[in-house]
Design a protein around this motif. Structure first.
Motif: not given
Length: 286
Positions: A165-178
Motif C-alpha cells: 500500500t501507499t502507507e507501506d511504501v511511505l514507511r519504507l521511504i521514511k526508513d531509507i531516509q534519502h
C-alpha cells in the motif's frame, strides 16, 4: 481544469523482452496513436542499444520512462549477498540507460522479488525489511550520483508480502531516509489493496513520481469498474504533473503471461487496447 499530465504506454502491452529490434515496430505506432511517452520495460539491458533508442525517440518525438523487472535473481531481501550484487548490477545498467536518455527516474518494485508472497515469522519479516532499507539506500546513492530518483512501486498481496500500500511504501521511504526515494503507484494494485485510492494518492503527495493505470482487471481504461473520479480528485489535490502510463500485458509472450497470470487477452487487439485506452484517458483528464 484539465489535468497537467502527459500520457504514456508500456512496451509490455506488446512485447517482452524489449530490445533494439522492438523500436521500429513500436515507436512509430505509439507516436501515431498520440502518446507523449513510451515506457520501456527493461528486462535485459544487454538487449538495448541506447543510441538506437535515443535516435528513435528523437525521430518520433517521444519521451521515455524506464521501469524494471525484478524476479528471484534480483531480490534485495534475499539471504545471499550475491543475489543483492546481481540486483545492484542490473539496477546500475538501468540507471545508466536513464541517464543516457535524460530520464529523471527509474521505477519498479525493486525492494524485493515479484511473486515473493509468504507468511513468515515477525523476526524474518523485520530482517527482510531492514535488508530492503539498507540496500535501497545504496540504490538511492547510485541514482543520486546520476541525478536520478527511484520510484518504488507497491504491489498487491498476491505478488509481494513486503510493500502493498501507499502507507507501506511511505514507511519504507521514511526508513531509507534519502531524498532520491520516491513513489510509483499502479492503479491495478491500488484497486486491490487501498481502501480509498483518492486518499492514498493524497498521502503519497509530492513523493509521487509516476502513475501507472489500467482497468481493475488489467483491461482497457474505461471498460471496468475503476473509480476514475477518485483518481482524478487525488491527482488534482496534489497538483500531479507527471505521466499517466497505461501498463498491461500480452498473452503472446507465454513466459511473461505466466508471470503476470494472463490467461486470455484483455482486449480484441493490443493496438485497440492502446488506442481506446488513450482516448478514454484524454477525455478523463479534460
Amino acid at each position: 481544469m484539465a489535468l497537467p499530465v502527459r500520457f504514456g504506454v508500456s512496451t509490455w502491452l506488446w512485447t517482452s523482452p524489449f530490445s533494439t529490434a522492438s523500436i521500429p515496430e513500436l515507436f512509430p505506432k505509439i507516436a501515431d496513436m498520440g502518446y507523449d511517452v513510451v515506457e520501456i520495460a527493461v528486462e535485459d539491458p544487454t538487449l538495448i542499444d541506447v543510441n538506437a533508442v535515443r535516435e528513435g525517440l528523437l525521430k518520433y518525438k517521444l519521451k521515455a520512462n524506464i521501469c524494471g523487472a525484478f524476479g528471484p535473481s534480483r531480490d534485495l531481501t534475499h539471504e545471499d549477498p550475491a543475489v543483492h550484487q546481481n540486483c545492484f548490477s542490473y539496477i546500475t545498467a538501468c540507471l545508466d540507460i536513464c541517464a543516457a536518455l535524460g530520464v529523471s527516474f527509474f521505477g519498479g518494485p525493486m525492494y524485493s522479488a515479484v511473486g515473493k508472497a509468504r507468511m513468515v515469522a515477525p523476526d524474518q519479516r523485520k530482517r527482510e525489511w531492514n535488508l530492503a532499507v539498507q540496500n535501497l539506500r545504496i540504490v538511492c546513492n547510485m541514482a543520486a550520483q546520476r541525478g536520478i530518483r527511484i520510484a518504488l512501486e507497491p504491489l498487491n498481496r498476491f505478488e509481494s508480502d513486503l510493500v502493498n500500500t501507499t502507507e507501506d511504501v511511505l514507511r519504507l521511504i521514511k526508513d531509507i531516509q534519502h531524498p532520491a526515494a520516491g513513489i510509483m503507484l499502479d492503479g491495478f494494485h491500488m484497486n486491490i489493496e487501498e481502501r480509498d485510492v483518492e486518499q492514498a494518492i493524497i498521502a503519497a503527495g509530492d513523493k509521487l513520481i509516476h502513475l501507472q493505470v489500467s482497468e481493475n482487471f488489467r483491461g482497457t481504461p474505461g471498460t471496468g469498474q475503476t473509480r476514475w473520479d477518485a483518481y482524478r480528485r487525488g491527482l488534482e489535490a496534489i497538483n500531479y504533473k507527471g505521466t499517466v502510463t497505461i501498463e498491461s500485458f500480452t498473452t503472446a509472450n507465454q513466459e511473461l503471461a505466466g508471470a503476470v497470470c494472463f490467461w486470455h487477452p484483455m482486449a480484441e487487439s493490443q493496438d485497440g487496447f492502446a488506442t481506446e485506452g488513450l482516448r478514454f484517458l484524454k477525455d478523463w483528464a479534460k
